[in-house]
Scaffold this motif. Structure first.
Motif, PDB file in Angstrom:
ATOM      1  N   MET A 194     -16.051  43.106 -76.528  1.00  0.00           N
ATOM      2  CA  MET A 194     -16.960  44.165 -76.973  1.00  0.00           C
ATOM      3  C   MET A 194     -18.363  43.872 -76.492  1.00  0.00           C
ATOM      4  O   MET A 194     -18.917  42.825 -76.781  1.00  0.00           O
ATOM      5  CB  MET A 194     -16.940  44.235 -78.506  1.00  0.00           C
ATOM      6  N   ARG A 195     -18.936  44.782 -75.721  1.00  0.00           N
ATOM      7  CA  ARG A 195     -20.300  44.625 -75.249  1.00  0.00           C
ATOM      8  C   ARG A 195     -21.151  45.749 -75.798  1.00  0.00           C
ATOM      9  O   ARG A 195     -20.735  46.896 -75.838  1.00  0.00           O
ATOM     10  CB  ARG A 195     -20.333  44.627 -73.721  1.00  0.00           C
ATOM     11  N   LYS A 196     -22.326  45.420 -76.195  1.00  0.00           N
ATOM     12  CA  LYS A 196     -23.175  46.369 -76.907  1.00  0.00           C
ATOM     13  C   LYS A 196     -23.937  47.272 -75.952  1.00  0.00           C
ATOM     14  O   LYS A 196     -24.498  46.834 -74.970  1.00  0.00           O
ATOM     15  CB  LYS A 196     -24.168  45.603 -77.784  1.00  0.00           C
ATOM     16  N   LEU A 197     -23.939  48.550 -76.258  1.00  0.00           N
ATOM     17  CA  LEU A 197     -24.774  49.516 -75.559  1.00  0.00           C
ATOM     18  C   LEU A 197     -25.906  49.905 -76.485  1.00  0.00           C
ATOM     19  O   LEU A 197     -25.685  50.316 -77.610  1.00  0.00           O
ATOM     20  CB  LEU A 197     -23.960  50.769 -75.203  1.00  0.00           C
ATOM     21  N   LEU A 198     -27.125  49.754 -76.032  1.00  0.00           N
ATOM     22  CA  LEU A 198     -28.262  50.123 -76.858  1.00  0.00           C
ATOM     23  C   LEU A 198     -28.244  51.618 -77.116  1.00  0.00           C
ATOM     24  O   LEU A 198     -28.060  52.418 -76.208  1.00  0.00           O
ATOM     25  CB  LEU A 198     -29.572  49.732 -76.160  1.00  0.00           C
ATOM     26  N   LEU A 199     -28.430  51.992 -78.363  1.00  0.00           N
ATOM     27  CA  LEU A 199     -28.460  53.405 -78.716  1.00  0.00           C
ATOM     28  C   LEU A 199     -29.665  54.076 -78.082  1.00  0.00           C
ATOM     29  O   LEU A 199     -30.767  53.543 -78.093  1.00  0.00           O
ATOM     30  CB  LEU A 199     -28.533  53.568 -80.236  1.00  0.00           C
ATOM     31  N   LEU A 200     -29.454  55.270 -77.549  1.00  0.00           N
ATOM     32  CA  LEU A 200     -30.544  56.031 -76.971  1.00  0.00           C
ATOM     33  C   LEU A 200     -31.299  56.749 -78.071  1.00  0.00           C
ATOM     34  O   LEU A 200     -30.783  56.946 -79.160  1.00  0.00           O
ATOM     35  CB  LEU A 200     -29.978  57.059 -75.985  1.00  0.00           C
ATOM     36  N   PRO A 201     -32.544  57.174 -77.808  1.00  0.00           N
ATOM     37  CA  PRO A 201     -33.281  57.932 -78.818  1.00  0.00           C
ATOM     38  C   PRO A 201     -32.494  59.159 -79.249  1.00  0.00           C
ATOM     39  O   PRO A 201     -31.932  59.879 -78.429  1.00  0.00           O
ATOM     40  CB  PRO A 201     -34.566  58.333 -78.074  1.00  0.00           C
ATOM     41  N   VAL A 202     -32.457  59.404 -80.549  1.00  0.00           N
ATOM     42  CA  VAL A 202     -31.678  60.512 -81.084  1.00  0.00           C
ATOM     43  C   VAL A 202     -32.129  61.838 -80.510  1.00  0.00           C
ATOM     44  O   VAL A 202     -31.346  62.762 -80.370  1.00  0.00           O
ATOM     45  CB  VAL A 202     -31.793  60.524 -82.625  1.00  0.00           C
ATOM     46  N   ALA A 203     -33.391  61.946 -80.130  1.00  0.00           N
ATOM     47  CA  ALA A 203     -33.911  63.211 -79.605  1.00  0.00           C
ATOM     48  C   ALA A 203     -33.167  63.658 -78.360  1.00  0.00           C
ATOM     49  O   ALA A 203     -33.128  64.838 -78.040  1.00  0.00           O
ATOM     50  CB  ALA A 203     -35.399  63.083 -79.290  1.00  0.00           C
TER      51      ALA A 203
ATOM     52  N   TRP B  85     -23.691  57.278 -72.867  1.00  0.00           N
ATOM     53  CA  TRP B  85     -22.779  56.319 -73.499  1.00  0.00           C
ATOM     54  C   TRP B  85     -21.584  56.092 -72.585  1.00  0.00           C
ATOM     55  O   TRP B  85     -21.171  56.988 -71.843  1.00  0.00           O
ATOM     56  CB  TRP B  85     -22.317  56.881 -74.846  1.00  0.00           C
ATOM     57  N   ALA B  86     -21.005  54.890 -72.636  1.00  0.00           N
ATOM     58  CA  ALA B  86     -19.802  54.570 -71.866  1.00  0.00           C
ATOM     59  C   ALA B  86     -18.916  53.647 -72.687  1.00  0.00           C
ATOM     60  O   ALA B  86     -19.355  52.575 -73.115  1.00  0.00           O
ATOM     61  CB  ALA B  86     -20.167  53.909 -70.536  1.00  0.00           C
ATOM     62  N   GLY B  87     -17.666  54.068 -72.924  1.00  0.00           N
ATOM     63  CA  GLY B  87     -16.740  53.264 -73.709  1.00  0.00           C
ATOM     64  C   GLY B  87     -15.328  53.814 -73.605  1.00  0.00           C
ATOM     65  O   GLY B  87     -15.120  54.973 -73.251  1.00  0.00           O
ATOM     66  N   ASP B  88     -14.347  52.995 -73.939  1.00  0.00           N
ATOM     67  CA  ASP B  88     -12.939  53.352 -73.736  1.00  0.00           C
ATOM     68  C   ASP B  88     -12.373  54.065 -74.966  1.00  0.00           C
ATOM     69  O   ASP B  88     -11.692  53.464 -75.799  1.00  0.00           O
ATOM     70  CB  ASP B  88     -12.140  52.086 -73.424  1.00  0.00           C
ATOM     71  N   ILE B  89     -12.607  55.366 -75.063  1.00  0.00           N
ATOM     72  CA  ILE B  89     -12.132  56.154 -76.198  1.00  0.00           C
ATOM     73  C   ILE B  89     -10.614  56.282 -76.189  1.00  0.00           C
ATOM     74  O   ILE B  89      -9.954  56.187 -77.228  1.00  0.00           O
ATOM     75  CB  ILE B  89     -12.763  57.560 -76.181  1.00  0.00           C
ATOM     76  N   ASP B  90     -10.034  56.517 -75.014  1.00  0.00           N
ATOM     77  CA  ASP B  90      -8.596  56.797 -74.927  1.00  0.00           C
ATOM     78  C   ASP B  90      -7.739  55.550 -74.706  1.00  0.00           C
ATOM     79  O   ASP B  90      -6.532  55.643 -74.497  1.00  0.00           O
ATOM     80  CB  ASP B  90      -8.314  57.830 -73.833  1.00  0.00           C
ATOM     81  N   ARG B  91      -8.358  54.362 -74.717  1.00  0.00           N
ATOM     82  CA  ARG B  91      -7.645  53.072 -74.696  1.00  0.00           C
ATOM     83  C   ARG B  91      -6.788  52.869 -73.440  1.00  0.00           C
ATOM     84  O   ARG B  91      -5.731  52.253 -73.495  1.00  0.00           O
ATOM     85  CB  ARG B  91      -6.732  52.939 -75.922  1.00  0.00           C
ATOM     86  N   ASP B  92      -7.260  53.367 -72.292  1.00  0.00           N
ATOM     87  CA  ASP B  92      -6.471  53.190 -71.070  1.00  0.00           C
ATOM     88  C   ASP B  92      -7.061  52.138 -70.137  1.00  0.00           C
ATOM     89  O   ASP B  92      -6.605  51.975 -69.004  1.00  0.00           O
ATOM     90  CB  ASP B  92      -6.320  54.519 -70.330  1.00  0.00           C
ATOM     91  N   GLY B  93      -8.100  51.434 -70.597  1.00  0.00           N
ATOM     92  CA  GLY B  93      -8.674  50.360 -69.800  1.00  0.00           C
ATOM     93  C   GLY B  93      -9.796  50.771 -68.878  1.00  0.00           C
ATOM     94  O   GLY B  93     -10.364  49.930 -68.174  1.00  0.00           O
ATOM     95  N   THR B  94     -10.152  52.071 -68.873  1.00  0.00           N
ATOM     96  CA  THR B  94     -11.261  52.570 -68.059  1.00  0.00           C
ATOM     97  C   THR B  94     -12.323  53.157 -68.980  1.00  0.00           C
ATOM     98  O   THR B  94     -11.984  53.943 -69.874  1.00  0.00           O
ATOM     99  CB  THR B  94     -10.780  53.655 -67.075  1.00  0.00           C
ATOM    100  N   PRO B  95     -13.589  52.807 -68.805  1.00  0.00           N
ATOM    101  CA  PRO B  95     -14.625  53.324 -69.707  1.00  0.00           C
ATOM    102  C   PRO B  95     -14.862  54.815 -69.496  1.00  0.00           C
ATOM    103  O   PRO B  95     -15.081  55.271 -68.372  1.00  0.00           O
ATOM    104  CB  PRO B  95     -15.867  52.512 -69.325  1.00  0.00           C
ATOM    105  N   ASP B  96     -14.791  55.585 -70.575  1.00  0.00           N
ATOM    106  CA  ASP B  96     -15.085  57.010 -70.529  1.00  0.00           C
ATOM    107  C   ASP B  96     -16.602  57.204 -70.574  1.00  0.00           C
ATOM    108  O   ASP B  96     -17.342  56.332 -71.043  1.00  0.00           O
ATOM    109  CB  ASP B  96     -14.397  57.715 -71.694  1.00  0.00           C
ATOM    110  N   LEU B  97     -17.071  58.360 -70.106  1.00  0.00           N
ATOM    111  CA  LEU B  97     -18.504  58.566 -69.912  1.00  0.00           C
ATOM    112  C   LEU B  97     -18.998  59.794 -70.665  1.00  0.00           C
ATOM    113  O   LEU B  97     -18.364  60.853 -70.633  1.00  0.00           O
ATOM    114  CB  LEU B  97     -18.818  58.733 -68.423  1.00  0.00           C
ATOM    115  N   LEU B  98     -20.140  59.656 -71.329  1.00  0.00           N
ATOM    116  CA  LEU B  98     -20.839  60.772 -71.961  1.00  0.00           C
ATOM    117  C   LEU B  98     -22.163  60.934 -71.221  1.00  0.00           C
ATOM    118  O   LEU B  98     -23.018  60.048 -71.262  1.00  0.00           O
ATOM    119  CB  LEU B  98     -21.079  60.486 -73.443  1.00  0.00           C
TER     120      LEU B  98
END
Length: 282
Positions: free
Chosen positions: A1-10, A232-245
């Motif tokens: 697990m690697r941390k992604l800094l949260l972006l400003p909510v705005a 944001w980038a993280g593996d939502i669908d658990r397939d080993g590839t980071p998904d992108l927002l």
């Protein structure tokens, strides 16, 4: 697990207003007409105003494979009708970790400072905005339509940057595999730290089933004081590839947040655009 800094909510919100402007209503249907009395001036004056929710011109459910929502206050057409009746998941950020789990959302009528008038018509003040909230705090975004999901912690990417000038790239590693996002296009320098862009876009590359794959994620011909932003980038669908927002807006007053999932990708591609949430600012 690697941390992604949260972006400003705005970055996430459209025309954000305080929750005090929301009118209390049943949490299951924002298409109903709501009437409630609240003090207009001081309590001593005993002057009241009646609010009624504008239910005209509401949007239909998007046709995308999945649907995306964010927490905040929006124009009425930006939140599709009966969205609160769906089964929702949310990506949460708590104590340095991201989680995926089911949640419920509430959608209430709210005052829209751009579209709504302060004038009363037949003793009523019409409010058209929609406020989206959830039962939990720390929600990054909401998602519905994802089948066979697995609740729990989400592995994410620690990003060194989230904005890419033309002809610059972002490289990262996820579970032993290397990926790169490269920005392409024409840029004109306006000042020391300001550029204007044309024919700008993002191209992602990586390996899939042992083969190198390169794919254009998004591109636009013209930009008005705007640039793409990786939220944001993280593996939502658990397939080993980071998904992108990604916010792929080409206009400073518009937010076009797109979710790209790897498990929906066609042959020869890394990602598929599965959901879009678009809002216009104040």
């Amino acid at each position: 697990m690697r941390k992604l800094l949260l972006l400003p909510v705005a970055l996430f919100f459209g025309c954000k207003q305080a929750a005090d402007n929301a009118v209390s209503s049943p949490p299951t249907d924002h298409s109903i007409t709501l009437v409630e009395e609240e003090p207009k001036e001081s309590i001593e004056d005993k002057v009241y105003v009646t609010y009624e929710a504008d239910t005209t011109g509401l949007s239909a459910e998007p046709s995308t494979p999945l649907k995306l929502l964010l927490e905040g206050s929006f124009h009425k057409e930006e939140v599709w009708q009966h969205a609160e009746k769906k089964s929702w998941l949310a990506v949460f950020y708590e104590n340095g970790t991201y989680y995926l789990r089911p949640t419920t959302i509430q959608i209430k009528p709210a005052y829209d400072p751009v579209a709504d008038s302060d004038m009363e018509v037949n003793g009523k003040r019409i409010i058209s905005g929609r406020e989206v909230t959830s039962q939990d705090s720390n929600a990054v975004f909401f998602l519905t339509g994802l089948k066979n999901y697995k609740a729990g912690t989400i592995d994410t990417v620690a990003l060194s940057r989230n904005i890419l000038p033309a002809n610059k790239s972002l490289s990262y590693t996820f579970k032993g595999k290397s990926y790169s996002i490269k920005a392409f296009g024409d840029s004109t320098k306006l000042s020391e730290h300001e550029y204007a862009y044309q024919n700008y876009g993002w191209k992602v590359s990586g390996t899939k089933k042992g083969k190198y794959v390169e794919q254009v994620l998004a591109q636009d011909e013209y930009f008005d004081d705007s640039i793409y932003t990786l939220l944001w980038a993280g593996d939502i669908d658990r397939d080993g590839t980071p998904d992108l927002l990604i916010d792929v807006s080409n206009h400073y007053n518009v937010s076009s947040i797109v979710l790209f999932l790897s498990s929906f990708a066609e042959k020869g591609k890394l990602y598929e655009k599965v959901a879009l949430f678009e809002t216009v600012g104040c």
